[in-house]
Design a protein around this motif. Structure first.
Motif, mmCIF file in Angstrom:
data_model
loop_
_atom_site.group_PDB
_atom_site.id
_atom_site.type_symbol
_atom_site.label_atom_id
_atom_site.label_comp_id
_atom_site.label_asym_id
_atom_site.label_seq_id
_atom_site.Cartn_x
_atom_site.Cartn_y
_atom_site.Cartn_z
ATOM 1 N N TYR A 1 19.627 -40.595 17.760
ATOM 2 C CA TYR A 1 20.523 -40.685 19.158
ATOM 3 C C TYR A 1 21.573 -41.713 17.882
ATOM 4 O O TYR A 1 22.604 -42.714 19.013
ATOM 5 N N CYS B 1 25.307 -43.598 5.743
ATOM 6 C CA CYS B 1 23.963 -44.042 6.194
ATOM 7 C C CYS B 1 23.393 -42.571 5.778
ATOM 8 O O CYS B 1 23.838 -41.800 7.016
ATOM 9 N N ASN C 1 19.825 -40.916 6.633
ATOM 10 C CA ASN C 1 19.042 -41.795 8.164
ATOM 11 C C ASN C 1 18.628 -40.490 9.665
ATOM 12 O O ASN C 1 17.933 -39.950 9.697
ATOM 13 N N PHE C 2 20.205 -40.244 9.669
ATOM 14 C CA PHE C 2 20.227 -39.573 11.198
ATOM 15 C C PHE C 2 18.977 -39.419 12.116
ATOM 16 O O PHE C 2 18.522 -38.613 12.352
ATOM 17 N N PRO D 1 26.106 -42.454 11.178
ATOM 18 C CA PRO D 1 25.663 -41.615 9.108
ATOM 19 C C PRO D 1 27.434 -40.330 10.098
ATOM 20 O O PRO D 1 28.000 -39.954 9.232
HETATM 21 FE FE1 SF4 Z 1 19.937 -47.385 11.516
HETATM 22 FE FE2 SF4 Z 1 21.476 -45.844 12.520
HETATM 23 FE FE3 SF4 Z 1 21.219 -45.184 10.713
HETATM 24 FE FE4 SF4 Z 1 19.305 -45.055 12.141
HETATM 25 S S1 SF4 Z 1 21.163 -43.705 11.570
HETATM 26 S S2 SF4 Z 1 19.057 -45.992 10.072
HETATM 27 S S3 SF4 Z 1 19.984 -46.560 13.079
HETATM 28 S S4 SF4 Z 1 22.674 -46.876 10.823
#
Ligand code: SF4
Ligand code: 5AD
Length: 424
Positions: free
Chosen positions: A149, A143, A145-146, A153
């Protein structure tokens, strides 16, 4: 996702000639596949690992491996704290387990597989799947997106999509083995295709999977609200095998908190997407995730979350207290909230949603729904259990031989967490 990773781990052992042991006492190797999404999951792992010290004393030949996100997060620190651990491998290095199984009996060395593994998404892994009716297919890993919380990632690495052809081959094989439902799995399925050489996207992948004979239902998790497109709504409309259910994590109803969380949408934008989904797909089931007590969440911010739940009326939610995670941005934010307040907010959210879920379940009484029969009910062996297209659990009297079939069920009674019906 972790359960599916465990299926991959079991698949590699199985290919190497190992059977799954019913009792840990009889095992030659014990693998703990760990989750670090919240502190509670971590605590569970440490107490389990503590118990294994004795097991190793009794059987010095026993090998202990730690897999998953805690393995990635803690790395070789685990070797120092727990000298009886033999192998540590992260979620992006499951393919390296094979090498360890082959080499370790000879070298007996303690090793780790934690480095970035940029080609993991192109590897074909053996998978020992649980059940025979529905199953998961990974379509992407990692992922980018960071969210402030979230540890994912840091533990699962950068976002990478699996090539379309590999996913197609896997689903074709599953269909030929008799699986009826596939759930396409990724942290952020709506951005599927980014970084691949071929030009493709998630609606395109849905179309491809839809064309595979034998697959009767398609689901997907998880969608990030910022990437949910009109194209996805059109795809669900056009492709009858794609079930009308979306899990769309909101996290908070307060714009201030959403910004601090780095979610990259405000409530109004999220609500617009919900309106579009409901307009285009009347009756679609929508579920979400909520976090209570994120740093800086005031009473008013929390009230915005309560208002959002009343406003949207989700079919179901998963709610969590904010939990501090290593490396994440939220750690350094001001205004960390007392545990007691987080808990109190969590129970208010849960109570409110409980009433909404019950009301929504009540609303389908008398309706006829298509149910995919999954198994005999765990609580009553005379009953079968399955799910509606909207992912609601339905129990009813039926014949075990029908497991794996799609049938029509009339809903007679709504319970708090399931429906009771009769075959039409
Ligand atoms: Fe989902 Fe975590 Fe990626 Fe945000 S950082 S999109 S909560 S996995
Ligand atoms: N604290 C509480 N909940 C969390 N989640 C992710 N990280 C945390 C955390 N640090 C929740 C989010 C996410 C779900 C999978 O877990 O709601 O959507």
């Amino acid at each position: 996702m972790n359960v599916h990773d465990s299926e991959k781990i079991a698949g590699i052992f199985s290919e190497s000639g190992y059977d799954q042991s019913e009792e840990s006492k009889k095992a030659d190797v014990i693998v703990l596949n760990t989750c670090s999404i919240r502190q509670k999951a971590e605590q569970k792992f440490y107490s389990e690992l503590g118990r294994l010290k004795e097991a190793k004393k009794h059987n010095p030949d026993l090998k202990i491996a730690v897999a998953g996100c805690i393995a990635q997060q803690e790395g070789s620190k685990l070797f120092k704290k727990f000298p009886y651990v033999d192998f540590i491998f992260g979620p992006d290095n499951i393919d390296n387990l094979q090498k360890w199984i082959t080499n370790n009996p000879e070298t007996g060395k303690r090793t780790e597989a934690l480095k970035a593994n940029p080609s993991y998404h192109t590897k074909e892994l053996p998978i020992k799947r649980e059940g025979r009716v529905k199953t998961w297919v990974s379509i992407m890993y990692g992922c980018d997106n960071f969210c402030a919380y979230c540890v994912v990632p840091f533990t699962r690495g950068r976002e990478r999509s699996r090539p379309k052809r590999d996913i197609q081959k896997e689903v074709e094989r599953l269909a030929s083995e008799g699986f009826k439902e596939v759930t396409l799995l990724g942290q952020n399925v709506n951005s599927y295709g980014k970084g691949l050489n071929e030009k493709t996207d998630f609606p395109d992948l849905l179309s491809l999977v839809h064309g595979i004979e034998g697959v009767e239902r398609i689901r997907f998790v998880t969608s990030h609200p910022k990437d949910l497109s009109e194209g996805l709504i059109t795809a669900i409309q056009k492709l009858p095998k794609v079930c009308e259910h979306i899990h769309l994590p909101l996290q908070s109803g307060s714009d201030k908190v959403l910004t601090m969380m780095n979610r990259r949408y405000i409530y109004e934008e999220y609500k617009e997407k919900i309106d579009k989904l409901r307009e285009g797909l009347p009756g679609i089931a929508i579920t979400t995730d909520i976090i209570t007590g994120f740093p800086g969440e005031s009473d008013d911010d929390f009230q915005c979350t309560m208002d959002a739940l009343s406003d949207i009326e989700f079919d179901g939610i998963f709610a969590f207290k904010y939990s501090k995670r290593p490396n994440t941005m939220a750690l350094s934010l001001p205004g960390h909230i007392d545990e007691e307040i987080k808990s109190e907010r969590l129970s208010r959210v849960s109570n409110l949603q409980e009433a909404i879920t019950y009301k929504k379940n009540k609303a389908v009484e008398g309706e006829i729904h298509e149910v995919l029969i999954e198994s005999v009910s765990e609580t009553d062996s005379d009953k079968l259990t399955g799910r509606t297209r909207g992912n609601k659990v339905v129990n009813f009297y039926g014949d075990e031989r029908d497991i794996g079939r799609l049938i029509k069920v009339k809903i007679l009674e709504a319970k708090r967490h399931s429906l009771y019906g009769e075959r039409v």
